[in-house]
Scaffold this motif. Sequence first.
Motif, PDB file in Angstrom:
ATOM      1  N   TRP A  29     105.459  39.209  17.628  1.00 51.83           N
ATOM      2  CA  TRP A  29     107.378  38.789  17.894  1.00 51.83           C
ATOM      3  C   TRP A  29     107.753  39.288  17.570  1.00 51.83           C
ATOM      4  N   GLY A  84     108.236  43.371  18.903  1.00 49.84           N
ATOM      5  CA  GLY A  84     107.846  43.263  20.523  1.00 49.84           C
ATOM      6  C   GLY A  84     106.368  43.242  21.025  1.00 49.84           C
ATOM      7  N   GLU A  88     103.927  41.722  21.222  1.00 49.18           N
ATOM      8  CA  GLU A  88     104.091  40.783  21.737  1.00 49.18           C
ATOM      9  C   GLU A  88     105.407  39.367  22.212  1.00 49.18           C
ATOM     10  N   PRO A  89     106.063  39.480  23.361  1.00 51.24           N
ATOM     11  CA  PRO A  89     107.278  39.143  23.057  1.00 51.24           C
ATOM     12  C   PRO A  89     107.726  37.665  23.194  1.00 51.24           C
ATOM     13  N   MET A  90     107.927  37.413  22.052  1.00 48.71           N
ATOM     14  CA  MET A  90     108.296  36.000  21.972  1.00 48.71           C
ATOM     15  C   MET A  90     109.468  35.377  22.672  1.00 48.71           C
ATOM     16  N   LEU A  91     109.508  35.231  23.959  1.00 55.16           N
ATOM     17  CA  LEU A  91     110.580  34.946  25.285  1.00 55.16           C
ATOM     18  C   LEU A  91     110.632  33.811  25.496  1.00 55.16           C
ATOM     19  N   HIS A 109     106.493  28.681  21.235  1.00 54.60           N
ATOM     20  CA  HIS A 109     105.460  29.272  21.385  1.00 54.60           C
ATOM     21  C   HIS A 109     105.338  28.813  20.233  1.00 54.60           C
ATOM     22  N   ASP A 127     117.440  35.852  28.498  1.00 51.37           N
ATOM     23  CA  ASP A 127     117.005  35.705  28.273  1.00 51.37           C
ATOM     24  C   ASP A 127     116.295  36.192  27.335  1.00 51.37           C
ATOM     25  N   LEU A 150     114.524  36.755  22.874  1.00 54.33           N
ATOM     26  CA  LEU A 150     113.694  37.449  22.284  1.00 54.33           C
ATOM     27  C   LEU A 150     113.879  36.970  20.763  1.00 54.33           C
ATOM     28  N   TRP A 151     112.526  37.470  20.046  1.00 54.20           N
ATOM     29  CA  TRP A 151     113.095  37.297  18.433  1.00 54.20           C
ATOM     30  C   TRP A 151     113.571  38.782  18.304  1.00 54.20           C
ATOM     31  N   ASP A 187     120.027  35.670  19.200  1.00 62.52           N
ATOM     32  CA  ASP A 187     118.470  35.977  19.247  1.00 62.52           C
ATOM     33  C   ASP A 187     118.085  34.423  18.957  1.00 62.52           C
ATOM     34  N   GLU A 188     116.835  34.667  18.748  1.00 61.87           N
ATOM     35  CA  GLU A 188     115.805  33.854  18.345  1.00 61.87           C
ATOM     36  C   GLU A 188     114.633  33.703  17.277  1.00 61.87           C
TER      37      GLU A 188
END
Length: 457
Positions: A312, A315, A317-320, A330, A436, A438-439, A445-446
């Motif tokens: 994550w 990037g 494996e995107p934390m979408l 997730h 949208d 992502l991390w 962001d998140e």
Amino acid sequence: MQRISAIFPLGLLLVACGDVPGESAGTDAGGDTDTASSSTAGEAAAITYWRDVKAILDAKCVGCHSPGNLAPFSLASYADASAVASALPASLMAGTMPPWPPDPACGTYLHDRSLDDDARQMLLDWVELGAPEGDPADAPPAPQAPEPLEFDIDLELPEPYTPTIAPDEYRCFLLPWPEEEESFVTALSVTPGERQIVHHVIAFAIPPEQAEAYRALDDADPDPGYLCYGGPSGGKINDGRVPWLGAWVPGGAPGDMPEGTGIKVQPGSLVAVQMHYHTYPGAGPDQSRIQIRTAASVDRVAVMMPFTNPAWVQGSEPMLIPAGEAGVVHSFAADVSNYLPLLFPDGGLQAGDPFVVHAAALHMHTRGVRGSLSLTGGQSTCLLDIPRWDFNWQGSYQLTAPVTVRPGDQLRIECEWDNTADNQPVENGVQQQPKDILWGEGTGDEMCLGIVYVTGT
């Protein structure tokens, strides 16, 4: 509900006391209604401040709700509490006050601020009765004040700093470690200088052999400190083995480490203080302060272990978290026992050794709604479950019964977010539109980050 998994090798009806048939409590023989708060003679109120309520407020609320403390109003006296009594039921019924996010079904923790059902109903009934004062002679014994933490190191950012990068700026400040012998951090407290802009604070112990490289980063930045997105070096130095000393997040409180444990710091080290500023126009300068208690020795050396899916972060494996979607989940699980030498480079623990979890914490940003840390695989144990995430009330929770983790056990983290239009933050008076996510390091962001405080067995 979208679910993405990853694997990484690394009260009651009010009782009218002494009612006479045909009359109600608080009503005199002539039918005139007295105010409940004056009911200290004749018919006594069923519930009073001095006899029933004060002890609850002192134990669960006054720690924050007292003059000069962080809460917006005081509950430290009858005058204080009765003045705001009508505002209390909404928070009590919602379970948001006192703030205690962990789900008791998961586990029990030291310093529990939560109200049990009887205490909550007592407060609700008291408000419904009109907040009676009662007789001061019924006052409970004064609560035993906790022993104050005594710190032997007091560090402050070198000078006031006003962040200039919006909406978020990560800036690190280097502070010399004053001890001349090996020592162990057994308590740490962070006092933000300008709470309006301080998103979080992490203190890292830079080992002596890396001190010059970090000083070079500081020297190369013309402003106080240096930019450090991602970690204490901002990705310019391999800082994967730089230990955490402690952290502060909104809602966090000073506290000591589990008894008999501490985090090792070598003489000649530096303390890198990573400040995450969420920049607001017109905010004042920050000069945060860190206080530390040390010991010459401890029974068990400890580390704070951050835990997440590196895919994550990188990037790959995107934390979408898609715009407009609620219930986005997730999760990630891994057996971390093989990576203990990275956490204990002095040989305290070897790959595959069992270790002990003493405390756990979670970190997300403003769209988070739920998060959990648990053990799966060889055992099924809940470490921490936050069923209603509140960014403003984060903390580390010390387990009443530490948990031993053995090879084959997997540490598992799961986070859920709401990215719908109704759950967007307000910036400069304007609610933001979903996008949208992502991390990322920014407040917009998140993250889905667990932190566990561990030692050997």
